[in-house]
Design an enzyme around this catalytic site. Sequence first.
Site, PDB file in Angstrom:
ATOM      1  N   LYS A 109      70.850  47.914 -23.403  1.00 14.26           N
ATOM      2  CA  LYS A 109      70.841  49.542 -22.419  1.00 14.26           C
ATOM      3  C   LYS A 109      71.191  50.085 -23.576  1.00 14.26           C
ATOM      4  CE  LYS A 109      72.796  46.511 -19.144  1.00 14.26           C
ATOM      5  NZ  LYS A 109      71.714  47.097 -17.200  1.00 14.26           N
ATOM      6  N   ASP A 140      66.804  48.883 -21.241  1.00 12.25           N
ATOM      7  CA  ASP A 140      67.046  49.171 -19.925  1.00 12.25           C
ATOM      8  C   ASP A 140      67.979  50.657 -19.265  1.00 12.25           C
ATOM      9  OD1 ASP A 140      67.486  49.106 -16.682  1.00 12.25           O
ATOM     10  OD2 ASP A 140      68.897  46.899 -17.578  1.00 12.25           O
ATOM     11  N   GLU A 166      62.914  48.776 -18.948  1.00 11.10           N
ATOM     12  CA  GLU A 166      63.428  48.558 -16.812  1.00 11.10           C
ATOM     13  C   GLU A 166      64.533  49.882 -16.460  1.00 11.10           C
ATOM     14  OE1 GLU A 166      65.942  45.926 -15.163  1.00 11.10           O
ATOM     15  OE2 GLU A 166      65.901  45.033 -17.466  1.00 11.10           O
ATOM     16  N   ASP A 192      63.464  47.326 -11.628  1.00  9.53           N
ATOM     17  CA  ASP A 192      64.529  46.162 -11.176  1.00  9.53           C
ATOM     18  C   ASP A 192      65.576  47.351 -10.079  1.00  9.53           C
ATOM     19  OD1 ASP A 192      66.993  44.884 -10.813  1.00  9.53           O
ATOM     20  OD2 ASP A 192      67.482  45.529 -12.625  1.00  9.53           O
ATOM     21  N   LYS A 216      65.816  38.948  -9.063  1.00  9.02           N
ATOM     22  CA  LYS A 216      66.857  38.576  -9.272  1.00  9.02           C
ATOM     23  C   LYS A 216      67.020  37.952  -8.421  1.00  9.02           C
ATOM     24  CE  LYS A 216      68.942  42.117 -11.995  1.00  9.02           C
ATOM     25  NZ  LYS A 216      69.616  43.132 -12.887  1.00  9.02           N
TER      26      LYS A 216
END
Length: 329
Positions: A109, A140, A166, A192, A216
């Site tokens: 992250k 991300d 991401e 995403d 997802k």
Amino acid sequence: MVPSLPALTDLLADAHVVALPMRVRFRGITVREALVLRGPAGWTEFSPFVEYDDQESAAWLRAAIDFGWTDHEPAADSVPVNATVPAIASSAVADLLGRYPGCTTAKVKVAEPGTTVEDDVARVAEVRRVMGPDAAVRIDANGLWSVDEAVVALERLAPFDLQYAEQPCRTVPELAELRRRIDGLGVRIAADESVRKASDPLAVARAGAADVLVVKAQPLGGITAAQAVIAEAGLPCVVSSALDTSVGLGMGAFLAASAMSAGYAAGLGTAVMFEGDVTSAPLLPTAGRIPVRRVDVSPELVARFRAAPERAAWWRARLERVHALLAGA
């Protein structure tokens, strides 16, 4: 085939709201609430994030119904998963990675509010040091950079041989612009939020705004709906978690086994991030993989992590509203 909408009484017949404490803050969350329920095919999960409105939550209920009312066949025994590194200090990275035995991919992250690019560089550098030169390291940003900020950050982070970045920026046009501006830098762009939160999840692919799609199961409406998006996108896909309990991770594992692109580990190792789970056999990484199987819910653990009565009532009211929305549609 997508199952028809069950009666609300069938959804609530064996439904439980849990509040799982997390080992470290992630996505701003320290306790993850979820509603687990049992359908004819097994346990399933309805857990849209609390800030999502009923319209956005409808896809999550479709996903719960798809998994709980459909006998999906596993396409593999297990799938590889990545380690997930929250926005922690670089000094804590080695201990955290130790919770992911055998994982050769890490998602880190970055762009956490209150942190700096220097913090991100230090964290990614430490992940690369601990995991070695052959590991796949992805970052991300959750759409928190502007295009200019993303260019600066990726120039700093590219030397660590990123597998991809991401959702560095929020919108599809910004992703497309960023992709043009960093051409030659060697960093692929993954989408995403531009997939799971979009009214048209394929818009990012049509715009040439990403090299990889992160999908997802719950936000896309379940395994069946997500498989259709993946088939039409024509891009490599990574199946990831929406911070699910092991029940929801099982849903993701079935999807990953059927549709994940070769060479990309799934982001489904997130059970490690919880202090507890709803099952005595959680889907934790072993040798860098998690099994593809349905999860049986433990009554004892559901009782231990049962949400407060007012929160349970809030979730049941939410389920009723979203069910009514689907029935009206």
